[in-house]
Write an enzyme that holds these catalytic residues in place. Structure first.
Site, PDB file in Angstrom:
ATOM      1  N   ASP A  10      -5.989   0.308   3.795  1.00 59.35           N
ATOM      2  CA  ASP A  10      -5.022   1.403   3.940  1.00 59.35           C
ATOM      3  C   ASP A  10      -4.474   1.768   2.555  1.00 59.35           C
ATOM      4  O   ASP A  10      -3.301   1.579   2.282  1.00 59.35           O
ATOM      5  CB  ASP A  10      -3.881   1.018   4.891  1.00 59.35           C
ATOM      6  CG  ASP A  10      -3.168  -0.270   4.496  1.00 59.35           C
ATOM      7  OD1 ASP A  10      -3.768  -1.088   3.762  1.00 59.35           O
ATOM      8  OD2 ASP A  10      -2.008  -0.471   4.909  1.00 59.35           O
ATOM      9  N   HIS A 243      -1.388  -9.646  -3.124  1.00 60.55           N
ATOM     10  CA  HIS A 243      -1.713  -9.621  -1.697  1.00 60.55           C
ATOM     11  C   HIS A 243      -3.195  -9.321  -1.472  1.00 60.55           C
ATOM     12  O   HIS A 243      -4.014 -10.225  -1.322  1.00 60.55           O
ATOM     13  CB  HIS A 243      -0.825  -8.609  -0.975  1.00 60.55           C
ATOM     14  CG  HIS A 243       0.621  -8.994  -0.923  1.00 60.55           C
ATOM     15  ND1 HIS A 243       1.063 -10.184  -0.397  1.00 60.55           N
ATOM     16  CD2 HIS A 243       1.727  -8.338  -1.345  1.00 60.55           C
ATOM     17  CE1 HIS A 243       2.372 -10.255  -0.481  1.00 60.55           C
ATOM     18  NE2 HIS A 243       2.803  -9.143  -1.055  1.00 60.55           N
TER      19      HIS A 243
END
Length: 323
Positions: A10, A243
């Site tokens: 995303d 991340h």
């Protein structure tokens, strides 16, 4: 031998860092980017994936995915973290290339079936596309090589959540999809906050990326300005946690991570919505919603310096190759 991956994403600032890492590392064959809502809406996510493909001459396919969760109400794009355009609001040229005509979940199904035991699915956003793929074609569970997820938080090192006290963002965006993916009959490895919060891109490190990695380093530095401002204002730190690139680091070298095995469930409603719970002890209980589920792997420790080293080495070689 290169690991073939479909990267479900995303984009997203840290997504861009992960995408370019996958493209740069010689041990990864980036087959496709499949897009999903999350850090940005689905149109922006897909535009950003196409932008990266065109700007950096990537050969991967791009397939547009879903725009909303399976059941829960959408929580909205993470504009406070990634900006209105997902890439820290830097100026972006509109891409002139198009996505694959198939929806992302169908692209995943078709590609896994065409290359049995060769494709690793790496998901660094909400898990809706993967949940739809495994639900509509359960047979791909036996055909996929591995499923690697950046998501979840299991309490190791006191890391429990980042969008609620007990939920990580990707899982919280679609907890029902996450529960489907974690309990499906395929091999899952979860790279969650337990390890991503143990690895840190300092401002000096990102400056080094800019100075040593050519155009791609300059791009990552540019988009990170907005991201680092968020981290500074929210957490008073000079840098950001690693991340999404950590999931790619696992694909490149699993030995960088310590794993724990056991079935995983996700809380799908209430104040703990998005909480991920792994049963890692062989205890017996009269009532046990974990007992019949497939054991999956959760990363609980990481060689953080080695992750930083492989990232910088990969991006420096890639940047030098471009110049």
């Amino acid at each position: 031998m290169k690991t073939k991956i479909i990267l479900d994403t995303d984009p997203g600032i840290d997504d861009a860092m992960a995408i370019l890492f996958a493209e740069a590392n010689p041990n990864v064959d980036l087959v496709a980017l499949t897009t999903v809502f999350g850090n940005a809406d689905i149109e922006t996510s897909t535009r950003n994936a196409l932008y990266l493909k065109q700007r950096f001459g990537m050969n991967c396919d791009v397939a547009k995915g879903v725009s909303k969760p399976l059941l829960r109400d959408p929580v909205g794009a993470s504009t406070a973290v990634h900006g209105e355009n997902g890439f820290g609001d830097i100026a972006l040229d509109a891409p002139t290339i198009a996505a694959d005509p198939r929806p992302a979940h169908q692209y995943i199904i078709d590609t896994v079936k065409a290359a049995p035991k060769e494709i690793t699915l790496v998901a660094v956003g909400p898990l809706t596309n993967l949940a739809m793929a495994i639900t509509q074609a359960p047979e791909i569970g036996d055909l996929v090589k591995e499923v690697v997820i950046m998501g979840g938080a299991f309490g190791t090192h006191d890391h429990t959540g980042n969008v609620t006290p007990f939920a990580e963002a990707n899982v919280h965006d679609d907890p029902h999809a996450a529960d489907i993916v974690f309990t499906a009959d395929w091999p899952v490895t979860v790279i969650g906050l337990d390890v991503t919060h143990e690895t840190f891109f300092s401002t000096d490190y990102i400056d080094t990326l800019r100075d040593t990695c050519g155009e791609v380093g300059e791009f990552m530095w540019d988009i990170s300005r907005f991201y680092l401002d968020f981290y500074k204002s929210r957490m008073d730190v000079d840098g950001c946690f690693v991340h999404d690139p950590s999931a790619i680091a696992y694909v490149i070298d699993p030995s960088l991570f310590t794993l724990r095995k056991g079935p995983i469930r996700v809380v799908c409603d209430g104040p703990a919505e998005g909480l991920t719970i792994q049963k890692h002890k062989p205890t017996k209980h009269k009532t046990d919603e974990w007992a019949e589920k497939r054991p999956q792997q959760v990363a609980i420790a990481v060689n953080d310096q080695a992750v930083l080293d492989v990232y910088l080495d990969s991006m420096t070689q890639y940047g030098n190759r471009e110049s």
